[in-house]
Each structure stands twice: as C-alpha cells, then as structure tokens.
Design an enzyme around this catalytic site. Structure first.
Site, mmCIF file in Angstrom:
data_model
loop_
_atom_site.group_PDB
_atom_site.id
_atom_site.type_symbol
_atom_site.label_atom_id
_atom_site.label_comp_id
_atom_site.label_asym_id
_atom_site.label_seq_id
_atom_site.Cartn_x
_atom_site.Cartn_y
_atom_site.Cartn_z
ATOM 1 N N HIS A 21 76.663 22.455 95.007
ATOM 2 C CA HIS A 21 77.812 21.564 94.846
ATOM 3 C C HIS A 21 78.752 21.597 96.045
ATOM 4 O O HIS A 21 79.924 21.249 95.923
ATOM 5 C CB HIS A 21 78.557 21.905 93.542
ATOM 6 C CG HIS A 21 77.723 21.690 92.313
ATOM 7 N ND1 HIS A 21 78.001 22.238 91.091
ATOM 8 C CD2 HIS A 21 76.578 20.966 92.132
ATOM 9 C CE1 HIS A 21 77.077 21.869 90.200
ATOM 10 N NE2 HIS A 21 76.205 21.109 90.814
ATOM 11 N N ASN A 37 75.575 36.273 80.767
ATOM 12 C CA ASN A 37 76.660 35.309 80.555
ATOM 13 C C ASN A 37 77.465 35.740 79.332
ATOM 14 O O ASN A 37 76.900 36.262 78.377
ATOM 15 C CB ASN A 37 76.075 33.903 80.330
ATOM 16 C CG ASN A 37 77.101 32.814 80.572
ATOM 17 O OD1 ASN A 37 77.692 32.751 81.651
ATOM 18 N ND2 ASN A 37 77.321 31.965 79.588
ATOM 19 N N CYS A 78 85.908 7.469 108.356
ATOM 20 C CA CYS A 78 85.301 7.680 109.681
ATOM 21 C C CYS A 78 84.326 8.857 109.708
ATOM 22 O O CYS A 78 83.674 9.108 110.716
ATOM 23 C CB CYS A 78 86.381 7.859 110.758
ATOM 24 S SG CYS A 78 87.240 9.445 110.674
HETATM 25 P P1 CNA Z 1 81.091 26.586 83.252
HETATM 26 O O1 CNA Z 1 80.434 25.463 82.549
HETATM 27 O O2 CNA Z 1 82.579 26.634 83.269
HETATM 28 O O3 CNA Z 1 80.523 27.922 82.559
HETATM 29 C C1 CNA Z 1 80.923 29.190 82.946
HETATM 30 C C2 CNA Z 1 80.187 30.180 82.057
HETATM 31 O O4 CNA Z 1 80.495 31.468 82.522
HETATM 32 C C3 CNA Z 1 80.599 30.110 80.585
HETATM 33 O O5 CNA Z 1 79.448 29.989 79.778
HETATM 34 C C4 CNA Z 1 81.325 31.434 80.334
HETATM 35 O O6 CNA Z 1 81.041 31.986 79.054
HETATM 36 C C5 CNA Z 1 80.760 32.311 81.413
HETATM 37 N N1 CNA Z 1 81.663 33.336 81.902
HETATM 38 C C6 CNA Z 1 82.995 33.233 82.154
HETATM 39 N N2 CNA Z 1 83.478 34.393 82.622
HETATM 40 C C7 CNA Z 1 82.430 35.254 82.671
HETATM 41 C C8 CNA Z 1 82.291 36.600 83.054
HETATM 42 N N3 CNA Z 1 83.321 37.324 83.493
HETATM 43 N N4 CNA Z 1 81.071 37.174 82.977
HETATM 44 C C9 CNA Z 1 79.990 36.475 82.515
HETATM 45 N N5 CNA Z 1 80.082 35.184 82.122
HETATM 46 C C10 CNA Z 1 81.272 34.586 82.217
HETATM 47 O O7 CNA Z 1 80.589 26.728 84.763
HETATM 48 P P2 CNA Z 1 79.153 26.448 85.373
HETATM 49 O O8 CNA Z 1 79.157 27.047 86.710
HETATM 50 O O9 CNA Z 1 78.053 26.741 84.454
HETATM 51 O O10 CNA Z 1 79.202 24.856 85.513
HETATM 52 C C11 CNA Z 1 79.011 24.262 86.676
HETATM 53 C C12 CNA Z 1 80.280 23.685 87.336
HETATM 54 C C13 CNA Z 1 81.486 24.557 87.346
HETATM 55 C C14 CNA Z 1 79.949 23.492 88.778
HETATM 56 O O11 CNA Z 1 80.070 22.142 89.083
HETATM 57 C C15 CNA Z 1 80.964 24.308 89.586
HETATM 58 O O12 CNA Z 1 81.237 23.698 90.806
HETATM 59 C C16 CNA Z 1 82.154 24.322 88.700
HETATM 60 N N6 CNA Z 1 83.201 25.333 88.984
HETATM 61 C C17 CNA Z 1 83.097 26.219 90.015
HETATM 62 C C18 CNA Z 1 84.108 27.157 90.229
HETATM 63 C C19 CNA Z 1 83.978 28.134 91.380
HETATM 64 O O13 CNA Z 1 83.473 27.764 92.444
HETATM 65 N N7 CNA Z 1 84.403 29.387 91.199
HETATM 66 C C20 CNA Z 1 85.208 27.210 89.365
HETATM 67 C C21 CNA Z 1 85.275 26.268 88.319
HETATM 68 C C22 CNA Z 1 84.271 25.337 88.127
#
Ligand code: CNA
Length: 263
Positions: free
Chosen positions: A127, A226, A138
């Site tokens: 992403h 997760n 540009c």
């Molecule tokens: P999501 O859909 O928000 O899922 C995150 C998952 O992580 C959830 O299922 C939570 O239960 C789990 N989770 C949260 N904290 C913890 C932890 N400490 N330990 C283990 N599991 C945990 O995010 P995804 O990445 O699955 O979805 C994709 C999106 C989110 C992408 O497009 C990213 O670009 C986007 N995103 C990225 C960021 C970043 O770069 N840090 C932040 C927010 C969103």
C-alpha cells in the site's frame, strides 16, 4: 488461551521456523499498534473516528472538502508521528539477521520495518508508504517531511510547490490499483515460501489478504498471530490470538534456542 496452550503453540511455530527454508512474514496495522499507531478496525481504531468513504480515490479527486479533511488528518500526525518499532518489529528484524527470513509483505505505510533494521529490498509495501507525496498534475515527488517543514498547520491544504497541483500521499487509497511490480513480486514470493506468518492483520482487505491463501494453496504452512479472529483462521496450521509484541518476542527466543542446539 491458557498459558500452557500458548506455550505449546509458540513451540510449534518455533519448530516450523527452524525447519523452514523460505519464510515470508505478512504484516498489517496490528503489528504497529504497540508503537502507538492506531489500526483501522480495533476499538478506538481509525474507523471509529473517520469515514472509510473519505479514503476512496474517487472522493479524494472529486471533492476538495474531502481532500482538505484528509490533509488535516494526515498533518495532525496519527499515521506519521515519529513512532518507534516495537518488540514485534524487532523480532521480525532479528529473524532476518538470523538468516530465517525471505521477505516481509506488508500492508503498512509506517516504515517501521525499515526502522527496525529489515533490509528495505526485502520489504514489499503493498500500500505504499507515507514518506513520499506526489503531485497528481505534474508527477513531482517530494518527501513528506519537506511538505511538513515548509509551512503546514493542520488547517492548511498543501499544494504542489512546482505547479500548484493536487498533492496526494504516495499511499494506495481504496479504489486504487496496487503498485504492479510490488504486487507481482509479493505474489511470487507468497507462492514459493514454505512458511507464511501473518502478524497483526484482520485479513479482510484484498488483494493483500490473498497472500496467506496463495501460500497455503502452494503447500506452505500458515501461522496467524492476531488479537482477534480472522476469516483465514480455519485454514491456518497455528493460530495465536494474543499481542504481536509478546508472541513474536517469545517465538524469537525459542527459535534462537533451537538454532543454538539448546532444544
Ligand atoms: P485492520 O483491518 O485495522 O486490522 C488490524 C488487526 O490487527 C485487527 O484484527 C486487530 O485485532 C489486530 N491487532 C491490533 N493490535 C494488535 C496487537 N497488538 N497484536 C496483534 N494483533 C493486533 O488492519 P489491516 O492491516 O489488516 O488492514 C489493512 C489496512 C490497514 C491497510 O490498508 C493499511 O494500510 C491500513 N493501516 C495501516 C496502518 C499502519 O501503517 N500502521 C495504520 C492503520 C491502517
């Protein structure tokens, strides 16, 4: 999950890592929440404060108000604050240092795997990342830091310094195609690994969420770490619902024991 159950699962994952030849780690926003960056879907995550509709490319292009809202959010710093890698990022970096990692495929845009010390050439950012800003008129690219330094308060909407055009972070919005070469190479590696470990992803955003499925279909083992259940849990070999920092740290410690011949 009881401590005994957790210990047994961590031991199985450590065995898999010690035995595997091509390991891919697939990460999502959950790997970075312990660094203070909110994810999308957890309680208190970004979707509780923002409308996902506002993150579509169509709305960004069509509506100056949406663009302004997005820039206010970006400049307010939630996604770009100067976060540090946490124990999960560090454990993944150590796996590479131990020669146990083929690559990281990440959905994250926060650059924390690079900061933790993983080789940038082995990180596939599906992403994009927040380091660069691109002018849609540009095509000029400039570092986000430059845009931030130049002027901005979160009330202003920056414009291209060269042509005055629309500036967009070089990240993939909903409705945009993923970077083709990165997606191709990530897909190839997911198809050729013998172990894929998901860390911190809800596995509901496609095409990224195909990666674990490709790996499993090609005969690899699949591990999911997760906090909450995912749609792919049922096909995984090991599922651990607990915090990424704790689990990855413990897995790494066990892998080191196995590699040094202590277990
Ligand atoms: P999501 O859909 O928000 O899922 C995150 C998952 O992580 C959830 O299922 C939570 O239960 C789990 N989770 C949260 N904290 C913890 C932890 N400490 N330990 C283990 N599991 C945990 O995010 P995804 O990445 O699955 O979805 C994709 C999106 C989110 C992408 O497009 C990213 O670009 C986007 N995103 C990225 C960021 C970043 O770069 N840090 C932040 C927010 C969103």
């Amino acid at each position: 999950m009881s401590e005994q159950d957790m210990k047994e699962r961590i031991g199985r994952v450590a065995n898999m890592i010690a035995a595997a030849k091509q390991i891919v780690v697939f990460t999502g926003a959950g790997v970075s929440t312990e660094s203070g960056i909110p994810d999308f879907r957890s309680p208190g995550g970004l979707w509780t404060r923002f409308d996902p509709e506002d993150f579509t490319i169509d709305k960004f292009l069509a509506n100056p108000e949406t663009r302004h809202k997005q820039w206010r959010f970006l400049l307010s710093g939630d996604l770009i604050k100067d976060a540090d890698p946490n124990a999960a990022h560090r454990a993944i970096a150590e796996l590479e240092a131990l020669g146990r990692l083929d690559c990281i495929i990440t959905q994250n845009i926060d650059y924390l795997h690079q900061k933790a010390g993983n080789n940038p050439d082995r990180i596939y950012e599906l992403h994009g990342n927040m380091k660069w800003i691109r002018c849609l008129d540009c095509g000029n690219r400039s570092p986000l830091e430059e845009i931030l330094r130049e002027n901005r308060t979160s009330e202003e909407m920056p414009a291209c310094g060269r042509c005055g055009g629309i500036l967009k972070p070089d990240v993939i919005f909903f409705g945009e195609a993923l970077p083709e070469k990165t997606l191709q190479e990530a897909t190839r590696r997911a198809n050729h690994c013998d172990l894929l470990i998901v860390v911190g992803s809800s596995l509901v955003v496609y095409p990224a969420a195909y990666m674990p499925l490709y790996a499993k279909q090609s005969g690899a083992k699949l591990v999911i770490v997760n906090l909450t259940p995912t749609p792919s849990d049922r096909i995984a070999d090991v599922v651990i619902h607990a915090s990424a920092g704790e689990v990855m740290g413990r897995i790494l410690a066990e892998v080191k024991q196995r590699l040094s011949g202590c277990v």
